[in-house]
Design a protein around this motif. Structure first.
Motif, mmCIF file in Angstrom:
data_model
loop_
_atom_site.group_PDB
_atom_site.id
_atom_site.type_symbol
_atom_site.label_atom_id
_atom_site.label_comp_id
_atom_site.label_asym_id
_atom_site.label_seq_id
_atom_site.Cartn_x
_atom_site.Cartn_y
_atom_site.Cartn_z
ATOM 1 N N TYR A 156 68.729 -56.382 92.372
ATOM 2 C CA TYR A 156 68.289 -54.996 92.496
ATOM 3 C C TYR A 156 68.928 -54.297 93.689
ATOM 4 O O TYR A 156 69.194 -53.088 93.639
ATOM 5 N N LEU A 157 69.161 -55.017 94.768
ATOM 6 C CA LEU A 157 69.797 -54.399 95.928
ATOM 7 C C LEU A 157 71.209 -53.928 95.595
ATOM 8 O O LEU A 157 71.657 -52.888 96.085
ATOM 9 N N VAL A 158 71.892 -54.668 94.740
ATOM 10 C CA VAL A 158 73.223 -54.263 94.308
ATOM 11 C C VAL A 158 73.137 -53.139 93.269
ATOM 12 O O VAL A 158 73.857 -52.146 93.346
ATOM 13 N N SER A 159 72.230 -53.278 92.309
ATOM 14 C CA SER A 159 72.147 -52.286 91.237
ATOM 15 C C SER A 159 71.723 -50.917 91.756
ATOM 16 O O SER A 159 72.102 -49.888 91.194
ATOM 17 N N TYR A 160 70.935 -50.873 92.847
ATOM 18 C CA TYR A 160 70.535 -49.596 93.433
ATOM 19 C C TYR A 160 71.494 -49.115 94.516
ATOM 20 O O TYR A 160 71.235 -48.116 95.185
ATOM 21 N N GLY A 161 72.591 -49.849 94.706
ATOM 22 C CA GLY A 161 73.617 -49.393 95.629
ATOM 23 C C GLY A 161 73.309 -49.610 97.098
ATOM 24 O O GLY A 161 73.977 -49.041 97.958
ATOM 25 N N ILE A 162 72.305 -50.439 97.396
ATOM 26 C CA ILE A 162 71.993 -50.724 98.808
ATOM 27 C C ILE A 162 73.091 -51.596 99.408
ATOM 28 O O ILE A 162 73.565 -51.340 100.522
ATOM 29 N N TYR A 163 73.484 -52.635 98.680
ATOM 30 C CA TYR A 163 74.579 -53.512 99.088
ATOM 31 C C TYR A 163 75.642 -53.529 97.997
ATOM 32 O O TYR A 163 75.329 -53.415 96.802
ATOM 33 N N GLU A 164 76.884 -53.702 98.417
ATOM 34 C CA GLU A 164 77.959 -53.863 97.437
ATOM 35 C C GLU A 164 77.894 -55.243 96.802
ATOM 36 O O GLU A 164 78.078 -55.402 95.594
ATOM 37 N N THR A 165 77.634 -56.239 97.641
ATOM 38 C CA THR A 165 77.399 -57.601 97.159
ATOM 39 C C THR A 165 76.213 -58.181 97.924
ATOM 40 O O THR A 165 75.967 -57.816 99.074
ATOM 41 N N ALA A 166 75.489 -59.085 97.279
ATOM 42 C CA ALA A 166 74.329 -59.690 97.923
ATOM 43 C C ALA A 166 74.081 -61.056 97.298
ATOM 44 O O ALA A 166 74.460 -61.314 96.146
ATOM 45 N N TYR A 167 73.415 -61.917 98.077
ATOM 46 C CA TYR A 167 73.181 -63.282 97.635
ATOM 47 C C TYR A 167 71.736 -63.682 97.899
ATOM 48 O O TYR A 167 71.171 -63.398 98.956
ATOM 49 N N ASP A 168 71.137 -64.325 96.918
ATOM 50 C CA ASP A 168 69.827 -64.943 97.078
ATOM 51 C C ASP A 168 69.816 -66.246 96.300
ATOM 52 O O ASP A 168 70.869 -66.688 95.803
ATOM 53 N N GLU A 169 68.661 -66.866 96.170
ATOM 54 C CA GLU A 169 68.591 -68.180 95.541
ATOM 55 C C GLU A 169 69.007 -68.170 94.072
ATOM 56 O O GLU A 169 69.307 -69.222 93.502
ATOM 57 N N THR A 170 69.035 -66.973 93.458
ATOM 58 C CA THR A 170 69.377 -66.910 92.032
ATOM 59 C C THR A 170 70.880 -66.922 91.776
ATOM 60 O O THR A 170 71.310 -67.205 90.651
ATOM 61 N N ASN A 171 71.687 -66.589 92.773
ATOM 62 C CA ASN A 171 73.132 -66.513 92.530
ATOM 63 C C ASN A 171 73.949 -67.248 93.591
ATOM 64 O O ASN A 171 75.102 -66.893 93.855
ATOM 65 N N LEU A 172 73.355 -68.270 94.205
ATOM 66 C CA LEU A 172 74.071 -69.003 95.252
ATOM 67 C C LEU A 172 75.344 -69.675 94.737
ATOM 68 O O LEU A 172 76.279 -69.888 95.505
ATOM 69 N N SER A 173 75.375 -69.997 93.466
ATOM 70 C CA SER A 173 76.561 -70.658 92.911
ATOM 71 C C SER A 173 77.806 -69.778 93.052
ATOM 72 O O SER A 173 78.934 -70.297 93.150
ATOM 73 N N THR A 174 77.618 -68.452 93.096
ATOM 74 C CA THR A 174 78.772 -67.559 93.226
ATOM 75 C C THR A 174 79.413 -67.646 94.606
ATOM 76 O O THR A 174 80.564 -67.259 94.773
ATOM 77 N N LEU A 175 78.658 -68.171 95.574
ATOM 78 C CA LEU A 175 79.239 -68.342 96.909
ATOM 79 C C LEU A 175 80.403 -69.329 96.899
ATOM 80 O O LEU A 175 81.322 -69.229 97.710
ATOM 81 N N LEU A 176 80.359 -70.261 95.980
ATOM 82 C CA LEU A 176 81.436 -71.254 95.895
ATOM 83 C C LEU A 176 82.746 -70.619 95.448
ATOM 84 O O LEU A 176 83.819 -71.192 95.640
ATOM 85 N N ASP A 177 82.656 -69.411 94.870
ATOM 86 C CA ASP A 177 83.856 -68.683 94.448
ATOM 87 C C ASP A 177 84.218 -67.559 95.420
ATOM 88 O O ASP A 177 85.153 -66.797 95.161
ATOM 89 N N ASN A 178 83.458 -67.488 96.525
ATOM 90 C CA ASN A 178 83.741 -66.474 97.541
ATOM 91 C C ASN A 178 84.787 -67.047 98.498
ATOM 92 O O ASN A 178 84.481 -67.794 99.427
ATOM 93 N N ASP A 179 86.044 -66.686 98.268
ATOM 94 C CA ASP A 179 87.158 -67.294 99.005
ATOM 95 C C ASP A 179 87.068 -67.054 100.507
ATOM 96 O O ASP A 179 87.391 -67.944 101.307
ATOM 97 N N VAL A 180 86.644 -65.852 100.912
ATOM 98 C CA VAL A 180 86.553 -65.535 102.339
ATOM 99 C C VAL A 180 85.491 -66.403 102.999
ATOM 100 O O VAL A 180 85.718 -66.995 104.061
ATOM 101 N N PHE A 181 84.332 -66.486 102.373
ATOM 102 C CA PHE A 181 83.235 -67.291 102.917
ATOM 103 C C PHE A 181 83.619 -68.763 102.997
ATOM 104 O O PHE A 181 83.419 -69.416 104.043
ATOM 105 N N ILE A 182 84.182 -69.308 101.930
ATOM 106 C CA ILE A 182 84.560 -70.721 101.903
ATOM 107 C C ILE A 182 85.642 -71.007 102.936
ATOM 108 O O ILE A 182 85.604 -72.035 103.639
ATOM 109 N N ALA A 183 86.596 -70.105 103.075
ATOM 110 C CA ALA A 183 87.675 -70.305 104.043
ATOM 111 C C ALA A 183 87.134 -70.320 105.468
ATOM 112 O O ALA A 183 87.523 -71.177 106.286
ATOM 113 N N GLU A 184 86.226 -69.390 105.788
ATOM 114 C CA GLU A 184 85.653 -69.338 107.127
ATOM 115 C C GLU A 184 84.800 -70.565 107.417
ATOM 116 O O GLU A 184 84.867 -71.139 108.509
ATOM 117 N N LEU A 185 84.015 -70.966 106.435
ATOM 118 C CA LEU A 185 83.117 -72.096 106.650
ATOM 119 C C LEU A 185 83.872 -73.416 106.729
ATOM 120 O O LEU A 185 83.520 -74.301 107.529
#
Length: 232
Positions: A156-185
């Motif tokens: 909902y935070l994304v659909s209402y335009g509050i955030y461009e991207t956001a992560y919670d327990e329902t979509n954590l798997s998408t973090l594994l495809d976040n190249d910037v995050f994975i590279a930094e970590l």
């Protein structure tokens, strides 16, 4: 200082008041724009004053209502500012200069989304207000209100335009495809250990609700600290 909410939406001025009290509407729009330099709180139109006046003239000629987009800042939440809308304008002009809005059907309608993460405030609101005399004092009156709480989730935070991207327990798997995050970590911990199970455990143990992209990158130090404490 109170927490500040961020809101966006539209407000509508009826065609009746535009036709019969044009100068009052000009004063209203001018005061709303000027208030943005005088107050942290309020409803601030997106357009500059020349564009606002042009739209107002067009609405008068077409005999239509006027709909204006705005950004708002609430003290705790924007609904508090709307409940005292004319009182805020009285910082710039005597409140009696807006009494045209006390006539039948001469109301302002605000339709908006409001968000204040520190207090878990996230809702859509639709408020209709007028200006009425109570004993010897003119006060903003909320004629009707509709408030719907929105779940504080990434979806909902994304659909209402509050955030461009956001992560919670329902979509954590998408973090594994976040190249910037994975590279930094992976600079500070083994890449093979960055798994969905690890991220889920970190999320749960740290009572995290939702993170946007910037907050996610800022949390890398905390993730590494958690990894060192729990896995090394």
């Amino acid at each position: 200082m109170a927490n500040l909410s961020d809101a966006y939406g539209t407000f509508i001025i009826s065609k009746e008041i535009i036709q019969h009290d044009f100068s009052t509407v000009e004063l209203l729009l001018s005061a709303m724009k000027n208030l943005s330099t005088r107050s942290e709180y309020g409803v601030f139109p997106d357009d500059n004053i020349e564009v606002l006046f042009s739209k107002l003239r067009e609405a008068k000629e077409a005999k239509t209502e006027l709909e204006i987009t705005f950004l708002g800042t609430g003290r705790w939440e924007l609904a508090n500012c709307i409940a005292y809308f004319f009182e805020y304008l009285a910082v710039l002009h005597p409140i009696t200069e807006f009494t045209a809005f006390s006539k039948p059907n001469q109301t302002l309608i605000f339709d908006f989304v409001d968000f204040e993460p520190c207090l878990d405030i996230f809702y859509t609101g639709k408020y209709e207000i007028s200006l009425q005399k109570t004993e010897r004092t003119w006060e903003t009156t909320v004629e009707s209100e509709e408030r719907i709480t929105v779940p504080m989730t990434a979806k909902y935070l994304v659909s209402y335009g509050i955030y461009e991207t956001a992560y919670d327990e329902t979509n954590l798997s998408t973090l594994l495809d976040n190249d910037v995050f994975i590279a930094e970590l992976s600079r500070v911990m083994p890449k093979n250990d960055i798994t969905l199970h690890f991220l889920q455990t970190f999320w749960k143990e740290n009572w995290i609700s939702v993170l946007d992209e910037s907050a996610l990158l800022e949390s890398i130090e905390d993730i590494v600290e958690f990894y060192q404490e729990e896995y090394e």
